[in-house]
Motif scaffolding. Structure first.
Motif, short mmCIF file in Angstrom:
data_model
loop_
_atom_site.label_atom_id
_atom_site.label_comp_id
_atom_site.label_asym_id
_atom_site.label_seq_id
_atom_site.Cartn_x
_atom_site.Cartn_y
_atom_site.Cartn_z
N GLY A 60 8.39 65.67 22.98
CA GLY A 60 8.79 64.48 22.24
C GLY A 60 9.80 64.76 21.14
O GLY A 60 9.90 64.00 20.17
N VAL A 61 10.55 65.87 21.28
CA VAL A 61 11.59 66.19 20.29
C VAL A 61 12.94 65.77 20.89
O VAL A 61 13.28 66.16 22.01
N GLU A 62 13.68 64.98 20.13
CA GLU A 62 14.93 64.44 20.65
C GLU A 62 16.05 65.48 20.57
O GLU A 62 16.20 66.16 19.54
N THR A 63 16.80 65.63 21.66
CA THR A 63 17.94 66.54 21.66
C THR A 63 19.18 65.77 21.22
O THR A 63 19.54 64.76 21.82
N GLN A 64 19.82 66.24 20.15
CA GLN A 64 21.04 65.59 19.66
C GLN A 64 22.21 66.55 19.84
O GLN A 64 22.13 67.72 19.41
N MET A 65 23.27 66.07 20.46
CA MET A 65 24.45 66.90 20.67
C MET A 65 25.63 66.25 19.95
O MET A 65 25.77 65.02 19.97
N VAL A 66 26.48 67.05 19.30
CA VAL A 66 27.74 66.56 18.74
C VAL A 66 28.84 67.48 19.25
O VAL A 66 28.76 68.71 19.06
N LYS B 195 23.99 80.46 7.50
CA LYS B 195 23.73 79.08 7.93
C LYS B 195 25.00 78.27 7.75
O LYS B 195 25.63 78.33 6.68
N ARG B 196 25.38 77.56 8.80
CA ARG B 196 26.64 76.82 8.77
C ARG B 196 26.64 75.79 7.64
O ARG B 196 25.72 74.97 7.55
N PRO B 197 27.66 75.82 6.78
CA PRO B 197 27.71 74.84 5.69
C PRO B 197 27.82 73.42 6.25
O PRO B 197 28.47 73.21 7.28
N VAL B 198 27.21 72.47 5.59
CA VAL B 198 27.26 71.07 6.03
C VAL B 198 28.60 70.47 5.63
O VAL B 198 28.95 70.47 4.44
N LYS B 199 29.37 70.01 6.63
CA LYS B 199 30.62 69.30 6.35
C LYS B 199 30.48 67.88 6.89
O LYS B 199 29.60 67.15 6.45
N GLU B 200 31.29 67.51 7.89
CA GLU B 200 31.12 66.15 8.46
C GLU B 200 29.78 66.05 9.20
O GLU B 200 29.14 65.02 9.23
N VAL B 201 29.41 67.18 9.84
CA VAL B 201 28.19 67.19 10.64
C VAL B 201 27.22 68.22 10.06
O VAL B 201 27.63 69.32 9.68
N ASP B 202 25.94 67.87 9.98
CA ASP B 202 24.92 68.86 9.62
C ASP B 202 24.33 69.40 10.92
O ASP B 202 23.53 68.72 11.58
N PHE B 203 24.76 70.62 11.29
CA PHE B 203 24.29 71.20 12.53
C PHE B 203 22.87 71.77 12.39
O PHE B 203 22.28 72.19 13.35
#
Lengths: 263, 263
Positions: free
Chosen positions: A52-58, A110-118
């Motif tokens: 029940g964990v949603e997979t989100q792709m950008v 950890k990737r810095p948050v810019k337009e997208v928070d990965f």
């Protein structure tokens, strides 16, 4: 310097048990020191769905929130990695499953948050690769098999792109080994005609790369792939191959494998 | 011979984040070569439930069918193992996560089906432990952290009891190291009065063990635990400790830790 193969397989191989078995047999037959890096395939998405964990792709990249990190740690680092290791052992290859946390061999940020928070995604730097410990493992005759996970040194596992890990390992180990990087994918190589899988370009050097780019023969997704490959070459990697996972045995037989990029 | 600590923690520590953090700090502070073996805790059962896989236990042992094997491989070998490794790295311990398949260090035999079919469960033999590869890893300064998984050498991962792995490692490495085996559990040690956690018996030798058994002071679940411990001692292990995971720092401070079994 001793040669070292660094080979990355994608999810399409992991998802197909027959293709995987065949690839692991060919990988085992490859002479000399070698490292395998694997993606996770569709299993992580399936397990996520089941839980029940949603997979989100950008832009084709997975968003790794805390719940998704648990799933990729389980699936990439556990299920896929240990099964690949056990199968390699059955083929006589003394594989050892690893992530970047094991032996502190790949430290990421950890990737810095810019337009997208990965989310919990790790980016590599020039000092990410611990070539000392890796060469101790290799000199013990062990064959590292990497899941695409790293750590930040402060106790946090990070999801990290498998292509990036493969490239960083090839560059980071190039001062100790003559590293050759192989990206296995679903096509036979870089093609002059995307609809003709026999139209493989055997060799590309930087000048020819520029020509092919200007002619529009290399475009879209292939362009960044090849730019990254030439970046690795300019940072010490001897050769980069891009070819079909099902044809790895061509290398053993001294045949051309996919497309070879070099200076 | 150099000393080597072989320490097993159970699910009760894994399931409690604060207890785990505290234990890993104490483990990191312990001087010299060491190996950690961890159980899986309740997480495997929770994930199984989430995925609709039924957990079956017989006499307190998990039945490991194909679906449950996937889950324990994910949870023990991936989620738990990699998080423990990352946390140890944060504590300055150069941990490397392993299963018996990695480096072919623990080869098991699938348990024969008798009254109960335990499924993909591995039993260990006198030749299961690959002390050559393990000592190469230890000599490289790495600290192996074992999930309770082994393999059969033919590509099959097997679920294996963590206590058994700890004991087999201690015996199998005793020709190269002065091995000391520590079983951490929820009590302070072997107690003369099961209701009084301060009634710890500090030392037990084989003669005293016989006396305590005849008096009925050692009975039930503690009896096989101690029989196994003395079997390890008669096979080369220097000392076996049974004590509370929360008090491991007592060893560093030169205090008594739990109950010490020796000749």
């Amino acid at each position: 310097m001793k040669p070292l193969w660094i080979i990355k397989i994608g999810g399409n191989v992991i998802d197909n048990p027959e293709a995987l078995d065949s690839f692991l047999k060919d990988f085992s037959a490859l002479d000399g020191a070698k490292v395998l890096i694997h993606g996770g395939g569709k299993i992580a998405t399936q397990i996520a769905k089941g839980l029940g964990v949603e997979t989100q792709m950008v832009n084709g990249r997975r968003i790794t929130d805390a719940e998704m990190l648990k799933i990729v740690t389980m699936v990439y680092g556990g299920l896929v990695n240990k099964n690949v290791v056990a199968k390699l052992q059955a083929n006589g290859t003394n594989a050892i499953g690893m992530t970047g946390a094991d032996g502190n061999v790949i430290k990421a940020i950890k990737r810095p948050v810019k337009e997208v928070d990965f989310g919990f995604v790790g980016d590599l730097t020039e000092t990410s690769i611990n070539d000392t410990t890796l060469s101790q493992i290799l000199e013990a005759g062990l064959i590292p098999v990497f899941a695409a996970l790293t750590h930040d040194g402060n106790g946090q596992i990070l999801n990290t792109n498998a292509d990036t890990i493969a490239s960083a390992l090839a560059v980071g180990l190039s001062s100790r080994y003559e590293t050759k990087l192989i990206y296995c994918f679903e096509k036979n190589g870089v093609l002059t005609d995307i609809n003709n899988d026999d139209s493989v370009i055997a060799k590309i050097n930087p000048a020819y790369f520029e020509e092919l780019t200007q002619q529009g023969i290399i475009a879209d997704g292939m362009l960044p792939k090849l730019q990254n490959a030439f970046a690795a070459i300019s940072n010490g990697v001897k050769e980069v191959y891009i070819g079909n996972a099902g044809k790895l045995s061509d290398i053993n037989q001294g045949k051309d494998f996919g497309t070879c990029l070099s200076l």
